[in-house]
Design a protein around this motif. Structure first.
Motif, short mmCIF file in Angstrom:
data_model
loop_
_atom_site.label_atom_id
_atom_site.label_comp_id
_atom_site.label_asym_id
_atom_site.label_seq_id
_atom_site.Cartn_x
_atom_site.Cartn_y
_atom_site.Cartn_z
N ALA A 220 0.85 -1.19 0.00
CA ALA A 220 0.00 0.00 0.00
C ALA A 220 0.88 1.24 0.00
O ALA A 220 2.00 1.22 0.54
CB ALA A 220 -0.93 0.02 1.21
N ILE A 221 0.36 2.30 -0.60
CA ILE A 221 1.07 3.58 -0.65
C ILE A 221 0.07 4.69 -0.34
O ILE A 221 -1.01 4.74 -0.91
CB ILE A 221 1.69 3.84 -2.04
CG1 ILE A 221 2.66 2.72 -2.43
CG2 ILE A 221 2.39 5.19 -2.08
CD1 ILE A 221 3.12 2.80 -3.88
N ALA A 222 0.46 5.58 0.54
CA ALA A 222 -0.35 6.76 0.84
C ALA A 222 0.49 7.73 1.66
O ALA A 222 1.55 7.37 2.19
CB ALA A 222 -1.63 6.39 1.59
N GLY A 233 -8.79 11.10 1.30
CA GLY A 233 -7.75 11.06 0.28
C GLY A 233 -7.68 9.71 -0.38
O GLY A 233 -8.62 8.91 -0.35
N ASN A 234 -6.52 9.44 -1.00
CA ASN A 234 -6.31 8.23 -1.78
C ASN A 234 -5.30 7.31 -1.11
O ASN A 234 -4.28 7.77 -0.61
CB ASN A 234 -5.78 8.58 -3.18
CG ASN A 234 -6.72 9.49 -3.95
OD1 ASN A 234 -6.64 10.71 -3.83
ND2 ASN A 234 -7.61 8.90 -4.72
N ALA A 253 11.68 7.41 -3.97
CA ALA A 253 10.86 8.06 -4.99
C ALA A 253 9.53 8.53 -4.41
O ALA A 253 9.02 9.60 -4.76
CB ALA A 253 10.61 7.09 -6.15
N LEU A 254 8.97 7.75 -3.49
CA LEU A 254 7.68 8.11 -2.91
C LEU A 254 7.78 9.30 -1.97
O LEU A 254 6.78 9.99 -1.72
CB LEU A 254 7.10 6.90 -2.15
CG LEU A 254 6.75 5.69 -3.01
CD1 LEU A 254 6.32 4.53 -2.13
CD2 LEU A 254 5.65 6.02 -4.02
N ALA A 261 4.93 10.21 0.40
CA ALA A 261 4.12 9.04 0.75
C ALA A 261 4.98 7.96 1.38
O ALA A 261 6.20 7.91 1.19
CB ALA A 261 3.44 8.49 -0.50
N HIS A 262 4.31 7.08 2.13
CA HIS A 262 4.96 5.94 2.74
C HIS A 262 4.52 4.66 2.04
O HIS A 262 3.40 4.57 1.54
CB HIS A 262 4.62 5.85 4.23
CG HIS A 262 5.29 6.89 5.06
ND1 HIS A 262 5.07 7.02 6.41
CD2 HIS A 262 6.18 7.87 4.74
CE1 HIS A 262 5.81 8.03 6.89
NE2 HIS A 262 6.48 8.55 5.89
N LEU A 263 5.41 3.67 2.06
CA LEU A 263 5.13 2.36 1.49
C LEU A 263 4.91 1.36 2.62
O LEU A 263 5.75 1.24 3.51
CB LEU A 263 6.30 1.90 0.62
CG LEU A 263 6.24 0.48 0.07
CD1 LEU A 263 5.12 0.33 -0.95
CD2 LEU A 263 7.59 0.10 -0.56
#
Length: 285
Positions: A220-222, A233-234, A253-254, A261-263
């Motif tokens: 997941a990424i957000a 949000g997304n 990159a995130l 964003a965090h992974l």
């Protein structure tokens, strides 16, 4: 969510347009509005029924203005090298921002974008410099109905980015639909969904539980505020039957861009989804 014939011909015969022209246009599902981006020349914002839907930079297909699209792109690029012959299915077409991006990054890609609104697909094809078939086909139809017609193992990447207003239609969130998405993926393929949710994260937990039940590996990424339930949000959710690469470049990159964003890895996402109900199609009476 209206249904159209899943086998309707791709939109490849519309006459070339003179390029985008600002204004409001009638489409099959209501109206769309094309607005020049006041902060960037040669860039346009597409709104569908009053909701921001897409951003296109005519000068640079690799420019993705929406953060969640950049997150998806980073995840995909951590899995496939630029010389990959990527077979991608985009559920939700709009202005085809991501499809246009992947065509630039993966010259050998073959992509299909499924768009419910036939008139919108015609307008987009006329306005923007989208790759032509077979590089990118626009297929008019309802996302689930089209997915159900596709052959097993025929796609490397399936991206679900479908919204009716602020929500994804329920039939595209269930375990039964997720099984179809998994079926059409190659053994190392990736299923990616753009999940919009409120601060209670109920929908995201249910979607995460559904994807965790279908795939061996998930991610997941957000942004942190979204993951902590502080705003609407997304959240990007992904599933695969092949492990996600532990690419140190992906977290870096995130963290770039306007919204870092965090992974979350598989263990973190499964913990997040623990106890949430798996979504299912309604039982027919």
């Amino acid at each position: 969510m209206g249904r159209k014939r899943p086998g309707k011909d791709p939109v490849e015969t519309s006459a070339p347009g003179a390029g985008p022209v600002a204004g409001t246009y009638p489409i099959d599902t209501g109206t769309c509005e094309l607005v020049p981006d006041s902060f960037a020349s040669d860039s346009w914002i597409l709104m569908v029924n009053g909701v921001h839907s897409s951003h296109i930079d005519l000068a640079d297909p690799r420019h993705l203005d929406f953060e969640y699209m950049r997150w998806i792109a980073a995840l995909v690029e951590s899995r496939w090298r630029p010389d990959a012959s990527l077979r991608a299915l985009h559920l939700g077409g709009a202005a085809c921002s991501l499809a246009r991006y992947f065509a630039a990054v993966y010259p050998g890609a073959r992509q299909v974008a499924v768009e419910l609104d036939g008139r919108l697909a015609e307008l987009v094809r006329g306005w923007f410099d989208l790759p032509r078939a077979p590089l990118l086909r626009l297929r008019v139809g309802e996302a689930r109905a089209v997915t159900e017609t596709l052959h097993d193992g025929s796609r490397d990447l399936v991206i679900r980015d479908v919204f009716a207003g602020a929500k994804t239609p329920v039939p595209l969130t269930t375990a039964e639909f997720t099984a179809h998405a998994r079926r059409v993926l190659a053994p190392d393929g990736v299923y990616v969904v753009n999940c919009g949710d409120t601060p209670d994260l109920r929908g995201a937990r249910a979607e995460a539980a559904t994807i965790c039940a279908a795939f061996r590996y998930t991610a997941a990424i957000a942004d942190p505020a979204m993951l902590k339930g502080r705003r609407y949000g997304n959240i990007i959710l992904a599933g695969s039957d092949a492990p996600f690469a532990e690419d140190p470049g992906l977290p870096r990159a995130l963290l770039g861009g306007g919204v870092p964003a965090h992974l979350w890895d598989d263990a973190k996402l499964r913990s997040f989804a623990a106890g949430a109900r798996i979504l299912h199609d309604p039982v027919s009476s």
